[in-house]
Write a protein that holds these residues in place. Structure first.
Motif, PDB file in Angstrom:
ATOM      1  N   LYS A  32      -3.461  38.017 -17.005  1.00 43.76           N
ATOM      2  CA  LYS A  32      -4.521  38.282 -16.037  1.00 43.76           C
ATOM      3  C   LYS A  32      -5.274  39.524 -16.465  1.00 43.76           C
ATOM      4  CE  LYS A  32      -5.393  39.474 -11.195  1.00 43.76           C
ATOM      5  NZ  LYS A  32      -4.771  39.825  -9.896  1.00 43.76           N
ATOM      6  N   ALA A  33      -6.573  39.390 -16.687  1.00 41.16           N
ATOM      7  CA  ALA A  33      -7.417  40.527 -17.060  1.00 41.16           C
ATOM      8  C   ALA A  33      -8.121  41.054 -15.815  1.00 41.16           C
ATOM      9  CB  ALA A  33      -8.442  40.114 -18.107  1.00 41.16           C
ATOM     10  N   GLU A  34      -8.176  42.378 -15.686  1.00 46.01           N
ATOM     11  CA  GLU A  34      -8.906  42.993 -14.577  1.00 46.01           C
ATOM     12  C   GLU A  34      -9.451  44.336 -15.018  1.00 46.01           C
ATOM     13  OE1 GLU A  34      -6.052  45.013 -11.512  1.00 46.01           O
ATOM     14  OE2 GLU A  34      -5.072  43.148 -12.162  1.00 46.01           O
ATOM     15  N   ASP A  35     -10.465  44.807 -14.319  1.00 42.81           N
ATOM     16  CA  ASP A  35     -11.091  46.089 -14.617  1.00 42.81           C
ATOM     17  C   ASP A  35     -10.737  47.093 -13.540  1.00 42.81           C
ATOM     18  OD1 ASP A  35     -12.394  45.257 -16.969  1.00 42.81           O
ATOM     19  OD2 ASP A  35     -14.001  44.350 -15.812  1.00 42.81           O
ATOM     20  N   HIS A  46      -4.670  44.205 -19.023  1.00 40.08           N
ATOM     21  CA  HIS A  46      -4.184  42.835 -19.110  1.00 40.08           C
ATOM     22  C   HIS A  46      -2.753  42.819 -18.588  1.00 40.08           C
ATOM     23  CE1 HIS A  46      -7.384  43.132 -22.144  1.00 40.08           C
ATOM     24  NE2 HIS A  46      -7.664  41.900 -21.789  1.00 40.08           N
ATOM     25  N   ARG A  47      -2.535  42.016 -17.559  1.00 38.15           N
ATOM     26  CA  ARG A  47      -1.215  41.920 -16.944  1.00 38.15           C
ATOM     27  C   ARG A  47      -0.509  40.656 -17.420  1.00 38.15           C
ATOM     28  NH1 ARG A  47      -0.375  44.921 -12.051  1.00 38.15           N
ATOM     29  NH2 ARG A  47      -2.244  45.917 -11.214  1.00 38.15           N
ATOM     30  N   ALA A  48       0.776  40.777 -17.624  1.00 37.13           N
ATOM     31  CA  ALA A  48       1.584  39.634 -18.016  1.00 37.13           C
ATOM     32  C   ALA A  48       3.031  39.931 -17.610  1.00 37.13           C
ATOM     33  CB  ALA A  48       1.474  39.375 -19.516  1.00 37.13           C
ATOM     34  N   GLY A  49       3.921  39.008 -17.922  1.00 34.90           N
ATOM     35  CA  GLY A  49       5.335  39.247 -17.657  1.00 34.90           C
ATOM     36  C   GLY A  49       5.740  38.965 -16.229  1.00 34.90           C
TER      37      GLY A  49
END
Length: 290
Positions: A32-35, A46-49
């Motif tokens: 998931k990309a966010e600013d 960038h969120r993951a995991g």
């Protein structure tokens, strides 16, 4: 203003198009990309995991971005939430809107990113310049970092001819036929040249004008203020500093730090020994979370 930016809109579009394609190719899903808004401009993360637990926040070295961590996302993400950050002022998806003048500004930027992520106690992993930013955070605005992992960090010697020669040798080796690159990577101690996809981004990134402060050498008094439990992995063949001298200095001045010199590695330590680095990170942060 003294801001990092692409030379023109076409350069930015070309870079970001390739950047997004490489993300789809290299990063495990889902991501998931966010600013995150900061004083210095919107910062792409960038969120993951995993969804729960104390996050591991990844900070790249100079000239890098979140893509450099693609081999780390799955093994780290099996145990922790992962947040990879595009440092403001570097070629990536963040957009610099105010100058970063010094390490104190860098600390403020990182603190605002962590606050924007609602992170009160992160495990922060900083490579090279990213390590310098993380240490500045702990010197100037401590409180949001639970543990600190430093991968051949900047801040212990100014780059000199040895470092620039290493960087040039790596760039030239990256142009060699693919079959020759493993041997050249060992010769110049730079595993980055084996990252064919990442290397393909370099021509587009070359049209980004980086505007960030130099990683100045920390004074003894500054290092003595570091109280956060830390792991410092130093490359035995680092072109940035003398690893044994740096290890002695960190051990003497930062009692909360564990120091290890990793054999057969250069300044591109995360690329040279990813399996070892993942193991060290997970072992170290688990001691804090137990």
């Amino acid at each position: 203003m003294n801001l990092g930016s692409f030379t023109d809109d076409n350069a930015r579009t070309r870079f970001l198009d390739l950047y997004e394609r490489l993300f789809q190719q290299l990063w495990p899903e889902p991501v998931k990309a966010e600013d995150v808004p900061t004083t210095f401009g919107p910062t792409r993360v960038h969120r993951a995991g995993r969804d729960r637990g104390r996050p591991i926040v990844l900070l790249s070295g100079a000239g890098g971005n979140s893509l450099m961590w693609h081999r780390y996302i799955r093994p780290l993400g099996e145990h922790h939430p992962i947040v990879a950050v595009d440092t403001i002022g570097e070629a990536g998806a963040s957009v610099q809107e105010a100058p970063v003048q010094d390490g104190r500004d860098g600390a403020k930027w990182l603190d605002e990113v962590l606050a924007g992520l609602n992170v009160d106690a992160a495990h922060v992993v900083g490579c090279s310049y990213g390590g310098w930013l993380a240490m500045n955070h702990e010197i100037h605005t401590p409180g949001r970092i639970a543990t600190l992992v430093l991968l051949d960090p900047a801040g212990f010697a100014l780059p000199g001819p040895r470092f620039y020669g290493w960087a040039l040798a790596g760039a030239l080796a990256g142009l060699a036929p693919r079959a020759l690159r493993p041997r050249l990577a060992r010769l110049v101690a730079n595993g980055t040249i084996l990252e064919t996809e990442i290397m393909s981004l370099i021509p587009a990134a070359a049209r980004y004008r980086r505007r960030l402060p130099n990683a100045l050498v920390f004074s003894d008094d500054e290092l003595r203020t570091l109280r956060t439990r830390s792991l410092c992995l130093l490359a035995a063949r680092s072109a940035l500093h003398r690893s044994r001298t740096t290890a002695e200095r960190v051990t003497r001045l930062v009692p909360a730090a564990q120091v290890e010199i990793v054999p057969r590695t250069g300044h591109a330590l995360p690329m040279d020994r990813p399996d070892l680095v993942v193991e060290r990170i997970l072992d170290f942060v688990s001691e804090e979370d137990d």
